[in-house]
Write a protein that holds these residues in place. Structure first.
Motif, PDB file in Angstrom:
ATOM      1  N   THR A 165      -2.781  11.410 -13.603  1.00 18.04           N
ATOM      2  CA  THR A 165      -2.175  11.335 -12.277  1.00 18.04           C
ATOM      3  C   THR A 165      -1.259  10.126 -12.151  1.00 18.04           C
ATOM      4  N   ALA A 166      -0.181  10.312 -11.419  1.00 12.84           N
ATOM      5  CA  ALA A 166       0.763   9.232 -11.120  1.00 12.84           C
ATOM      6  C   ALA A 166       0.883   9.155  -9.599  1.00 12.84           C
ATOM      7  N   PRO A 167       0.129   8.270  -8.945  1.00 13.69           N
ATOM      8  CA  PRO A 167       0.143   8.214  -7.479  1.00 13.69           C
ATOM      9  C   PRO A 167       1.533   7.938  -6.916  1.00 13.69           C
ATOM     10  N   ALA A 168       1.869   8.648  -5.863  1.00 17.45           N
ATOM     11  CA  ALA A 168       3.159   8.452  -5.206  1.00 17.45           C
ATOM     12  C   ALA A 168       3.131   7.174  -4.380  1.00 17.45           C
ATOM     13  N   ALA A 169       4.213   6.439  -4.417  1.00 17.39           N
ATOM     14  CA  ALA A 169       4.342   5.248  -3.574  1.00 17.39           C
ATOM     15  C   ALA A 169       4.706   5.688  -2.162  1.00 17.39           C
ATOM     16  N   ARG A 170       4.000   5.162  -1.178  1.00 22.05           N
ATOM     17  CA  ARG A 170       4.300   5.501   0.212  1.00 22.05           C
ATOM     18  C   ARG A 170       5.643   4.883   0.596  1.00 22.05           C
ATOM     19  N   GLY A 171       6.428   5.640   1.341  1.00 25.24           N
ATOM     20  CA  GLY A 171       7.727   5.144   1.767  1.00 25.24           C
ATOM     21  C   GLY A 171       7.604   3.932   2.671  1.00 25.24           C
ATOM     22  N   LYS A 172       8.648   3.131   2.707  1.00 23.40           N
ATOM     23  CA  LYS A 172       8.668   1.931   3.549  1.00 23.40           C
ATOM     24  C   LYS A 172       9.409   2.235   4.849  1.00 23.40           C
ATOM     25  N   ILE A 173       9.135   1.430   5.854  1.00 24.95           N
ATOM     26  CA  ILE A 173       9.822   1.544   7.143  1.00 24.95           C
ATOM     27  C   ILE A 173      10.646   0.282   7.347  1.00 24.95           C
ATOM     28  N   PHE A 174      11.939   0.457   7.583  1.00 22.56           N
ATOM     29  CA  PHE A 174      12.860  -0.671   7.754  1.00 22.56           C
ATOM     30  C   PHE A 174      13.487  -0.640   9.139  1.00 22.56           C
ATOM     31  N   ASP A 175      13.899  -1.820   9.609  1.00 24.17           N
ATOM     32  CA  ASP A 175      14.680  -1.866  10.838  1.00 24.17           C
ATOM     33  C   ASP A 175      16.153  -1.664  10.487  1.00 24.17           C
ATOM     34  N   ARG A 176      17.013  -1.756  11.460  1.00 26.20           N
ATOM     35  CA  ARG A 176      18.433  -1.473  11.280  1.00 26.20           C
ATOM     36  C   ARG A 176      19.108  -2.455  10.305  1.00 26.20           C
ATOM     37  N   LYS A 327       4.796  12.898   7.053  1.00 23.68           N
ATOM     38  CA  LYS A 327       5.266  13.838   6.029  1.00 23.68           C
ATOM     39  C   LYS A 327       6.354  13.224   5.158  1.00 23.68           C
ATOM     40  N   GLU A 328       7.235  12.456   5.771  1.00 25.44           N
ATOM     41  CA  GLU A 328       8.314  11.837   5.005  1.00 25.44           C
ATOM     42  C   GLU A 328       7.817  10.662   4.174  1.00 25.44           C
ATOM     43  N   LEU A 329       6.860   9.905   4.710  1.00 22.15           N
ATOM     44  CA  LEU A 329       6.403   8.678   4.055  1.00 22.15           C
ATOM     45  C   LEU A 329       5.426   8.932   2.913  1.00 22.15           C
ATOM     46  N   HIS A 357       7.885  10.225  -4.832  1.00 21.89           N
ATOM     47  CA  HIS A 357       7.581   9.071  -3.990  1.00 21.89           C
ATOM     48  C   HIS A 357       7.996   9.344  -2.545  1.00 21.89           C
ATOM     49  N   GLY A 358       7.273   8.733  -1.617  1.00 28.47           N
ATOM     50  CA  GLY A 358       7.583   8.910  -0.207  1.00 28.47           C
ATOM     51  C   GLY A 358       8.974   8.396   0.125  1.00 28.47           C
ATOM     52  N   ARG A 359       9.549   8.978   1.165  1.00 26.65           N
ATOM     53  CA  ARG A 359      10.906   8.607   1.564  1.00 26.65           C
ATOM     54  C   ARG A 359      10.870   7.389   2.484  1.00 26.65           C
ATOM     55  N   ASP A 360      11.770   6.450   2.240  1.00 29.00           N
ATOM     56  CA  ASP A 360      11.910   5.295   3.131  1.00 29.00           C
ATOM     57  C   ASP A 360      12.542   5.745   4.450  1.00 29.00           C
ATOM     58  N   ILE A 361      12.104   5.124   5.534  1.00 29.90           N
ATOM     59  CA  ILE A 361      12.633   5.427   6.865  1.00 29.90           C
ATOM     60  C   ILE A 361      13.340   4.186   7.404  1.00 29.90           C
ATOM     61  N   THR A 362      14.581   4.356   7.815  1.00 34.03           N
ATOM     62  CA  THR A 362      15.328   3.254   8.441  1.00 34.03           C
ATOM     63  C   THR A 362      15.497   3.561   9.921  1.00 34.03           C
ATOM     64  N   LEU A 363      15.145   2.605  10.741  1.00 35.69           N
ATOM     65  CA  LEU A 363      15.143   2.790  12.192  1.00 35.69           C
ATOM     66  C   LEU A 363      16.336   2.107  12.850  1.00 35.69           C
ATOM     67  N   THR A 364      16.557   2.466  14.095  1.00 38.17           N
ATOM     68  CA  THR A 364      17.565   1.777  14.913  1.00 38.17           C
ATOM     69  C   THR A 364      17.016   0.464  15.465  1.00 38.17           C
ATOM     70  N   ILE A 365      15.717   0.243  15.296  1.00 39.38           N
ATOM     71  CA  ILE A 365      15.048  -0.956  15.831  1.00 39.38           C
ATOM     72  C   ILE A 365      15.654  -2.236  15.261  1.00 39.38           C
ATOM     73  N   ASP A 366      15.800  -3.239  16.109  1.00 40.86           N
ATOM     74  CA  ASP A 366      16.176  -4.578  15.666  1.00 40.86           C
ATOM     75  C   ASP A 366      14.912  -5.433  15.715  1.00 40.86           C
ATOM     76  N   ALA A 367      14.370  -5.746  14.541  1.00 43.58           N
ATOM     77  CA  ALA A 367      13.076  -6.434  14.471  1.00 43.58           C
ATOM     78  C   ALA A 367      13.105  -7.790  15.162  1.00 43.58           C
ATOM     79  N   HIS A 368      14.252  -8.479  15.130  1.00 43.90           N
ATOM     80  CA  HIS A 368      14.322  -9.784  15.786  1.00 43.90           C
ATOM     81  C   HIS A 368      14.246  -9.640  17.311  1.00 43.90           C
ATOM     82  N   LEU A 369      14.905  -8.626  17.864  1.00 45.88           N
ATOM     83  CA  LEU A 369      14.803  -8.375  19.301  1.00 45.88           C
ATOM     84  C   LEU A 369      13.387  -7.948  19.653  1.00 45.88           C
ATOM     85  N   GLN A 370      12.800  -7.099  18.815  1.00 39.41           N
ATOM     86  CA  GLN A 370      11.408  -6.679  19.003  1.00 39.41           C
ATOM     87  C   GLN A 370      10.486  -7.896  19.053  1.00 39.41           C
TER      88      GLN A 370
END
Length: 706
Positions: A165-176, A327-329, A357-370
């Motif tokens: 088995t080759a475990p899939a890496a979970r996708g990452k979540i990024f801000d804008r 599902k994407e991650l 491998h899971g798909r990375d997700i990029t958000l519209t979020i601005d982590a510094h404003l958050q």
């Protein structure tokens, strides 16, 4: 059945069979009558073809004992029933065999052999092969001449079936700006090497105190079958202490405490601390409600998501974006099933599926404003929603107080879990996913409805009636009150001074029927078109506005008006987009982009006129939002204070404080719209408290500009 693994897996020593949980299935898909060959019972006995079909059906039922009873043990490879059962169960269950299909192709009477094609689904995908089964003909009927090759062609009794088995890496979540909100990180695994323990009882007691773990739990781990004297037995995962944090001029107190704890742990003979990879959330509680967290799968998860690639070592999104984009991650583990000979050489590959491998997700979020919004309101029960008012991109979604998603990854103690649940301010409540009484932040919406429907003349002077008013004596002891007296009492001045009486009168002019219809056009009672499910805003606890007093109160955002903060923000975008309310969106992809949710809800001139009043509410010295005004950027907005009372007579109710503010010019270098709410501002300055907090956020986000 034996497995090779490319990476270290959790829960070693735990035996699990997905096949056992969901059951195997079997079907005979067809019988081919070749060259006029027909299968006929001999003296009423079961034919070889029928025997084969029944045998295959027993594989599907995992009835290995029944399978063995159909064999000729004296002339087969396995004379011992237990060895037969162990061999078959280990292979079929180990490869997660299911959906077994058999097609009988021919029968050779001279050889007493049935030729057939078999297919089955496995952990590595579908496998199809041709084979033949031989029989002995006895007085009691036919019996199967069993050998290992009946499981898979070419398999001998000295061969092994392996799963790699080759475990899939979970996708990452990024801000804008590609800042990671969720992804792989490093923690510290605290464990015991049994052979190095000097005093087990004392060591377990110290570990229990330092790790807030039951001593019996530690003892059970040490007693696992796989544990040897030189084994590293993991006990608990804890935060990794960063050397950079410790070297700072003012080291974080939490980091210092963690370092002291780890020093105490290492002082216990037999205790080791090693690095381990975990899911991590760099922005911690600032984004806790937004990102959510993952957790190990349960038996219930495996049953609910059967066939979706989960196993006993998988994690699954439990809340927030981790659950929304599961599902994407998640990806899908790679898997290869093959036969290995006695010398360890690979003989043949039976089935193979590459790792996805899971798909990375990029958000519209601005982590510094958050983070900035969280930092200002972290002690206040409330929430904030921020958008780009000209594109619909959601820049921040904050709920306070919050929780640290990393705590859920490392494992919460009973005391920690109880503290979160019993905390009076409810840190587990996601407030940006609730509806709230909007107070005076709703007045621009009422103004726009009055202008659009032609029921309110913006230049009409409603007259200065003082600080309290009622329509007539039919209202009994009920009066609408306001804080400021001014003249003339026109729409623009009413927005500047946030006059409750003006907007109560405006609502009566609009009428309940027109207001209800208008609010439905503004999305009340329907789901907000957004990736995260939000509750619907509503204008009444029933289907209609039931009384004049309720109608009047609705005019200044009270009565039974309840609005989701992101919905309110979306409505505000109409004021700077020609009367078109934008659809908010969170995920950045090729399909994302500016889209109208509610096109043409207000005429362009109506939207512009209301926006001018909102500008003055922030930029006029008399405006209730003046504390946020800037010299370099034109802001527009509206404050709000909503009284929450148990009844009309209640004088001890709380007050919700609001501030909605936006950059009013499309050419602004950093466009932003922020809607912030704090649950109880009665004793801390009302809506002015929220204005001052948001001003600090705006200064950080836009620059001080002064």
């Amino acid at each position: 059945m034996e497995r090779k693994k490319r990476t270290k897996r959790k829960n070693r020593g735990k035996r699990f069979s997905r096949a056992a949980a969901i059951g195997l299935t079997f079907a005979v898909t067809g019988i081919a009558a070749c060259a006029g060959v027909y299968f006929v019972k001999k003296d009423g006995r079961e034919t070889p073809e029928e025997l084969l079909s029944r045998y295959m059906a027993l594989i599907g039922k995992q009835d290995y004992e029944g399978m063995y009873e159909m064999t000729d043990p004296e002339n087969s490879a396995y004379k011992d029933q237990e060895a037969f059962i162990q061999r078959n169960s280990a292979i079929y269950e180990g490869i997660e065999a299911e959906n077994i299909q058999v097609e009988i192709q021919d029968y050779d009477g001279e050889k007493n052999a049935v030729m057939y094609e078999m297919s089955l689904d496995t952990a590595a995908g579908k496998f199809r092969f041709e084979n033949e089964m031989h029989f002995t003909d006895t007085e009691d009927g036919y019996q199967i001449l069993w050998h290992d090759g009946l499981i898979f062609p070419g398999l001998s009794d000295s061969d092994k079936v392996r799963i790699d088995t080759a475990p899939a890496a979970r996708g990452k979540i990024f801000d804008r700006n590609d800042r990671m909100l969720a992804g792989p990180g490093t923690a510290s695994s605290v464990g015991i090497v049994p052979g190095k323990l000097e005093n087990e009882e004392s060591a377990l007691r110290q570990l229990s105190e330092l790790l807030d773990t039951d001593p019996e739990t530690i003892q059970n781990r040490l007693g696992a079958a796989w544990v040897k004297e030189d084994s590293f037995v993991p006990v608990k995962t804890i935060p990794k202490v960063s050397e950079l944090d410790l070297m700072a001029l003012e080291p974080d107190e939490k980091a210092l405490q963690e370092k002291a704890r780890q020093d105490a742990l290492l002082a216990v003979p037999g205790v080791m601390i090693t690095d381990t990879e975990v899911r991590t959330y760099p922005f911690g509680p600032a984004a806790g409600h937004l990102t959510g967290y993952v957790g190990n799968v349960t038996a219930e998860d495996l049953e609910e998501h059967a066939g979706e690639g989960y196993n006993e070592n998988s994690v699954i999104g439990r809340s927030g974006l981790e659950g929304l984009f599961e599902k994407e991650l998640k990806g899908r583990d790679g898997c290869s099933i093959y036969i290995e000979d006695k010398d360890g050489a690979q003989k043949s590959v039976l089935a193979s599926r590459p790792v996805e491998h899971g798909r990375d997700i990029t958000l519209t979020i601005d982590a510094h404003l958050q983070e900035s919004l969280y930092r200002q309101f972290q002690e206040d029960p409330g929430c904030s929603a921020a958008m780009n008012p000209y594109t619909g991109e959601v820049l921040a979604l904050v709920s306070t107080p919050s929780f640290d998603s990393n705590d859920f990854i490392l494992g919460l103690s009973d005391a920690q879990w109880n503290a979160l649940n019993e905390e009076e301010r409810k840190p587990l409540l996601n407030r940006f996913r609730q509806v709230w009484c909007p107070g005076s932040t709703f007045k621009p919406v009422i103004a726009a409805i009055g202008l659009k429907t032609g029921t309110v003349d913006p230049q009409e002077d409603f007259g200065n009636v003082g600080l309290s008013w009622q329509k007539d004596t039919s209202w009994g002891d009920y009066f609408v009150t306001t804080l400021h007296a001014y003249e003339p009492v026109t729409m623009e001045n009413a927005l500047i001074y946030s006059d409750n009486i003006y907007f109560a009168k405006a609502a009566l002019k609009i009428s309940a029927q027109t207001l209800e219809a208008s609010l439905k056009e503004l999305g009340f009672g329907e789901e907000l078109p957004f990736e995260i499910v939000m509750p619907s805003s509503r204008f009444s606890n029933t289907e209609h506005i039931e009384s004049e007093i309720q109608l009047a109160d609705s005019g200044y955002g009270q009565g039974q008006i309840l609005v989701n903060p992101l919905h309110l923000a979306s409505l505000y975008t109409a004021f700077c987009n020609g009367g078109n309310a934008l659809k908010p969106y969170l995920a950045r992809s090729g399909e994302s982009g500016t889209e109208f949710w509610l096109p043409g809800i207000f005429p362009a001139d109506t939207a512009a006129q209301v926006l001018e009043g909102m500008k003055k509410a922030v930029n006029s010295p008399e405006g209730t939002g003046y504390a946020a005004h800037r010299e370099d950027i034109v802001l527009a907005g509206k404050t709000g204070t909503a009284e929450i009372k148990a009844s009309v007579e209640d004088t001890e109710g709380t007050e919700i404080g609001w501030f909605a503010v936006l950059t009013a010019e499309k050419e602004a270098r950093t466009p932003v719209l922020i809607v912030s709410m704090v649950e109880n501002v009665k004793e801390i300055g009302g809506s002015g408290y929220v204005v001052n907090k948001d001003k600090i956020v705006l200064d950080e986000y836009l620059g001080s500009g002064q």
